[in-house]
Design a protein around this motif. Structure first.
Motif, PDB file in Angstrom:
ATOM      1  N   ARG A 485       0.713  -1.220   0.088  1.00  0.00           N
ATOM      2  CA  ARG A 485       0.022   0.033  -0.015  1.00  0.00           C
ATOM      3  C   ARG A 485       0.800   1.305   0.082  1.00  0.00           C
ATOM      4  O   ARG A 485       1.840   1.358   0.866  1.00  0.00           O
ATOM      5  CB  ARG A 485      -0.901   0.034   1.063  1.00  0.00           C
ATOM      6  N   ARG A 486       0.521   2.103  -0.998  1.00  0.00           N
ATOM      7  CA  ARG A 486       1.191   3.395  -1.085  1.00  0.00           C
ATOM      8  C   ARG A 486       0.422   4.455   0.083  1.00  0.00           C
ATOM      9  O   ARG A 486      -0.713   4.218   0.354  1.00  0.00           O
ATOM     10  CB  ARG A 486       0.976   4.000  -2.213  1.00  0.00           C
ATOM     11  N   ASP A 488      -0.413   7.252  -0.201  1.00  0.00           N
ATOM     12  CA  ASP A 488      -1.467   8.301  -0.789  1.00  0.00           C
ATOM     13  C   ASP A 488      -2.587   7.342  -1.540  1.00  0.00           C
ATOM     14  O   ASP A 488      -3.117   7.958  -2.185  1.00  0.00           O
ATOM     15  CB  ASP A 488      -0.846   9.407  -1.635  1.00  0.00           C
ATOM     16  N   GLN A 489      -2.597   6.150  -1.591  1.00  0.00           N
ATOM     17  CA  GLN A 489      -3.783   5.256  -2.258  1.00  0.00           C
ATOM     18  C   GLN A 489      -4.515   4.723  -1.125  1.00  0.00           C
ATOM     19  O   GLN A 489      -4.043   4.380   0.154  1.00  0.00           O
ATOM     20  CB  GLN A 489      -3.002   4.294  -2.948  1.00  0.00           C
ATOM     21  N   GLU A 491      -6.443   1.662  -1.088  1.00  0.00           N
ATOM     22  CA  GLU A 491      -6.541   0.569  -0.934  1.00  0.00           C
ATOM     23  C   GLU A 491      -5.235  -0.349  -1.117  1.00  0.00           C
ATOM     24  O   GLU A 491      -4.285  -0.017  -2.023  1.00  0.00           O
ATOM     25  CB  GLU A 491      -7.541  -0.061  -1.864  1.00  0.00           C
ATOM     26  N   LEU A 542       2.382   1.880  -8.510  1.00  0.00           N
ATOM     27  CA  LEU A 542       0.916   2.035  -8.982  1.00  0.00           C
ATOM     28  C   LEU A 542       0.685   0.636  -9.947  1.00  0.00           C
ATOM     29  O   LEU A 542      -0.563   0.367  -9.925  1.00  0.00           O
ATOM     30  CB  LEU A 542       0.923   3.274  -9.597  1.00  0.00           C
TER      31      LEU A 542
END
Length: 897
Positions: A485-486, A488-489, A491, A542
């Motif tokens: 998981r990033r 800024d993401q 999910e 991503l």
């Protein structure tokens, strides 16, 4: 930068006003040339001074992950009938990796050879038709590095009999569980409770062993350790002890609201007693949905167990409950069902091969009150249905079933089914209190994890813009997956393309690339043959490229480490036992070739006259870093310098004298090697910890140095940190040590203790370079008054050395930290119930601010802000001499009863 832009903006505005005034264009009413009145609020538009331009809004701090997470309810218990199969095991079996592992050793005070090899006990378990097995040797994890720890006939899961007193089996841990310094009077269960939290933080299962001996006083009264909260299993059928007293102990715990399952075991140490007392003489049957380690551990933790005498003709008893009245028997032994007082709950008991036996149903408060009902099987496969009701009041209520022969000898037994008044289950307390968690807020954000499930073993990296990149394990009812998981993401994504077989992830970023590596068992777990798999991303995680298989041997490739070169190529290290003992492997680039960095050590199969004559030193737990010129440095722990690597206790006679090669645990050392970026040549091995001697097992400088972390400070220095303890397997605490190299890892400074505190079990450090250039160390630590494992940290600068320790996590236990820059990730049980709740989730926070007002320390704590290795070691050696030898706390089982 932002401040200078504001100053320039105001200077420009001032020059503009001066120009306007010189032209007669500013301030006068109607162009009369009268002086300005100072900005009367009542002046019409265009008159008076202009309103000052507002201060620029500071850019908000970025918010990563889920800082406002909520603690959702536990998942509702399923109402359908469970599906699975009963798998047989023996939950307590020893080999010669235990210091009392065979009869001749016990009879000779360890002087004679051993004759119980790992393969011997596995082979006997296969002959007794067991489906899986954990080898639970005393206070060691070294049996898992034995090349004989393999089987294609049954599933092997990790095991350890931890602690000096009381003994407890840890099933499914990934590392040894340490037993620390005793608590104060009335709190002797502190290190025991901390061991349990450590085990649960590894996703493992806790079993209280032979409670009639270890968890009770001589008169049968439960001792302080019996007040432990959150245990999963109680061994009530250890054939070497008093099984009636064991069951009475379990009933006393259930009556306090402690909901546990039960187990049966041989506790076998001696091959001479295989007939009648060997592995599988009694069996624990576990109801698991599939035959995987994770499914079995989940079933054990829920107490889904029934017990039986060994042998093909032994009676087999099962118990199920229907609390809904719908004819669906949804509850297994070990489950808790909700039932109002007086509400009938239907029980179904099935007895196979029980002809001429008796079936009895017992309920709270216990068997001393007599059976609730008695049945007599009339066929070789008989089923009995009856109802029970929970009485009025809040007292815990439970039922279990037992089959005996006509003489009253136990032949089969079930775990209890617990009847609750509500879903909550309550927080049980023993005769002695376990402190509630201190409620400190740390602002940590939730990365991954769901209520009622385990997530952990996280790692973190960051993009060039400082966005955190986190990987972690997620466990479900059947297996384990790797989540990424990033920050800024919203999910996470699953990285392993074949579900259920991936563990121990590591992540690193650099050169425009992100890489993740993990250990993978998609080939199956019979035998255990994990491989190392790598996956890369060119857009910050991503999207992901296909998986790359790095290890292709038939051995066990385990526990990877990861770094990145300046051009974005990955550097991966791991341990592999393809040649017999575990070697340290390193590969440069996704398409490079793996190279062994420990092939110079001796691996020897020994001889047939002593199972412990083998020599299989292990190179484990690598840590990697890359210098500015692409020099690669790897650190790892290695026991090749121990006089007797991989074995506890003595191995007979050494230079004609008994017992001079006893090390327990091993003299593990932290070692490094460095790779020249121009030639690709690796330097000779360098001993960073550099203590002990292979020629003198009793030398007082010897320490067990484990779990290295390694970082480059950007100025050409290397810093290494690890945990260490004196060679005492129980009753002492470990501390964090650190060393500095000024020459790229070719030599190292004398280690120093970091943030030392004698009351604290400090372990598993991680290092990172902060944004301000300081080195941040973070580790697990137990110095707080509520006994929890928390994160503590210290900062290092070349000019000032290590700073005093600061607390870095708040409520609940926090374990297995990993850091990058100013960021740290960890697993925590915050939000989980004290028992029967496997919830562990992964959290993220910045390390800039400390947590809590002042250190909340145990009474009598010796907190040392500036310590030396010599002083620290002297204190612990003095303590080790003053407490009983661990060997006096072991079994003595020549004649089980």
């Amino acid at each position: 930068m932002e401040q200078s832009r504001g100053i320039n903006r105001w200077l420009g505005l001032g020059l503009l006003l001066l120009v306007l005034a010189s032209c007669g264009g500013g301030g006068g009413s109607g162009g009369t040339g009268q002086p300005d009145d100072g900005g009367d609020p009542g002046s019409p538009p265009g008159q008076g001074d202009p309103d000052p331009e507002p201060e620029p809004e500071p850019e908000p701090e970025p918010v990563y992950f889920d800082p406002e997470w909520r603690n959702e309810p536990l998942p509702a218990a399923p109402l359908e009938a469970p599906r699975g199969q009963w798998l047989a095991t023996d939950t307590h079996v020893h080999t010669d990796h235990s210091s009392d592992g065979s009869m001749w050793r016990q009879a000779s005070d360890d002087a004679l050879p051993g004759n119980v090899a790992v393969a011997d006990q596995i082979g006997q378990a296969v002959r007794q038709d067991l489906d899986f097995l954990a080898l639970t040797d005393h206070r060691t994890y070294d049996q898992h590095w034995d090349p004989l720890w393999t089987s294609g006939d049954l599933l092997l899961i990790p095991g350890e009999e931890a602690n000096g007193r009381p003994h407890a089996n840890i099933l499914g841990a990934v590392d040894t569980v340490l037993d620390g310094m005793d608590g104060a009077e009335g709190a002797e269960h502190r290190p025991t409770q901390q061991s349990l939290w450590d085990a649960h933080g590894q996703g493992a299962v806790w079993q209280s062993n032979h409670p009639d001996r270890d968890w009770s006083d001589d008169d049968g009264t439960p001792n302080d350790h019996a007040s432990l909260i959150g245990g999963d299993l109680i061994e009530v059928w250890n054939i070497a002890q008093d099984k009636d007293a064991q069951l009475a102990y379990a009933e006393s715990r259930w009556n306090l609201g402690m909901e546990t399952g039960v187990t049966a075991s041989s506790d076998n140490h001696f091959r001479e007693l295989w007939l009648g007392f060997g592995p599988g003489t009694v069996k624990t049957h576990v109801f698991a949905p599939v035959v995987t380690e994770r499914a079995i551990l989940g079933a054990l933790r829920h107490g889904h167990t029934v017990l039986s005498q060994g042998g093909a003709l032994a009676p087999f008893l099962t118990l199920r409950a229907d609390a809904q009245g719908d004819g669906v028997f949804e509850a297994l032994p070990g489950d808790a069902v909700v039932a109002a007082a007086g509400q009938p709950v239907t029980l179904r008991m099935r007895v196979q091969r029980g002809l001429a036996h008796r079936l009895r149903l017992y309920a709270a408060p216990g068997r001393d009150a007599g059976p609730l009902a008695t049945f007599r099987p009339s066929s070789s496969d008989d089923t009995f249905v009856t109802t029970v009701s929970r009485p009025e009041g809040d007292a815990p209520y439970w039922v279990y079933a037992e089959v005996t022969d006509l003489l009253g000898v136990r032949k089969a037994l079930t775990s209890p089914i617990f009847l609750r008044a509500s879903d909550a289950g309550g927080v049980p307390q023993g005769e002695r209190a376990v402190p509630a968690s201190l409620q400190w807020r740390d602002g940590a954000a939730l990365v991954v994890g769901e209520r009622g499930a385990f997530s952990g073993f996280a790692d973190v990296a960051e993009t060039a813009e400082g966005v955190p990149l986190v990987v972690a394990e997620r466990h479900d009812a059947e297996g384990t997956d790797i989540l990424f998981r990033r920050g800024d993401q919203a999910e996470p994504v699953v990285l392993n393309t074949l579900a259920g077989a991936a563990r121990f992830p590591r992540v690193a970023a650099g050169g425009g690339r992100v890489w993740v590596v993990w250990e993978d068992e998609r080939r199956g777990q019979q035998p255990r043959r994990p491989r190392i798999i790598l996956r890369g991303s060119t857009d910050g995680g991503l999207t992901w490229e296909p998986e790359v298989l790095l290890s292709a041997t038939e051995g066990r490739a385990i526990r990877p480490a990861l770094a990145v070169l300046a051009d974005g190529r990955p550097v991966v290290a791991w341990s592999d036992n393809a040649r017999r003992c575990f070697d340290l492997m390193v590969q440069i680039g996704a398409d490079g070739a793996a190279e062994s960095l420990s092939s110079d050590k001796v691996c020897d199969g020994g001889h047939a006259l002593d199972t412990r004559s083998t020599r299989d030193p292990s190179s484990l737990h690598p840590a990697l870093t890359v210098l500015a010129d692409d020099t690669v440095v790897v650190a790892f722990q290695d026991n090749r310098f121990d006089v007797n690597p991989g074995w506890t206790g003595q191995t007979g006679f050494y230079d004609g004298l008994e017992g001079l090669d006893r090390t327990d645990p091993d003299n593990w050392e932290i070692v490094t090697r460095r790779r020249d970026p121009d030639t690709g040549v690796w330097s000779p091995l360098v001993r960073v910890s550099n203590n002990g001697s292979p020629d003198d097992a009793f030398i007082e400088t010897a320490l067990a140095d484990r779990h290295p972390s390694l970082v480059a400070d950007g100025g050409g220095r290397l810093i290494a940190a690890w945990d260490a303890k004196v060679l005492r397997s129980a009753g002492v605490n470990s501390a964090i040590l650190a060393s500095v190299s000024e020459d790229g890892g070719l030599s190292w400074s004398e280690p120093v203790p970091v943030g030392s505190n004698d009351q604290a079990m400090s372990q598993r450090p991680t290092l990172a370079v902060r944004g301000d250039g300081a080195i941040q160390a973070v580790w697990m630590d137990t110095r707080d008054s509520d006994w929890r494992h928390r994160l503590w940290g210290s900062r290092w600068r070349a000019e000032t050395g290590w700073s005093p320790a600061r607390r870095l996590s708040g409520t609940g236990n926090a374990v297995w930290p990993r850091a990058a820059g100013d960021q740290v990730v960890f697993a925590s049980d915050r939000g989980g119930l004290a028992q029967r709740d496997p919830t562990w989730r992964v959290f993220h926070r910045l390390t800039g601010s400390a947590v809590g007002e002042t250190p909340s320390l145990l009474t009598g704590t010796r907190s040392v802000t500036s310590d030396t290795l010599a002083n620290w070691r002297r204190r612990w050696l003095d303590r080790a001499r003053a407490i009983p030898s661990p060997e006096t706390q072991d079994h003595d089982h020549p004649h089980p009863h």
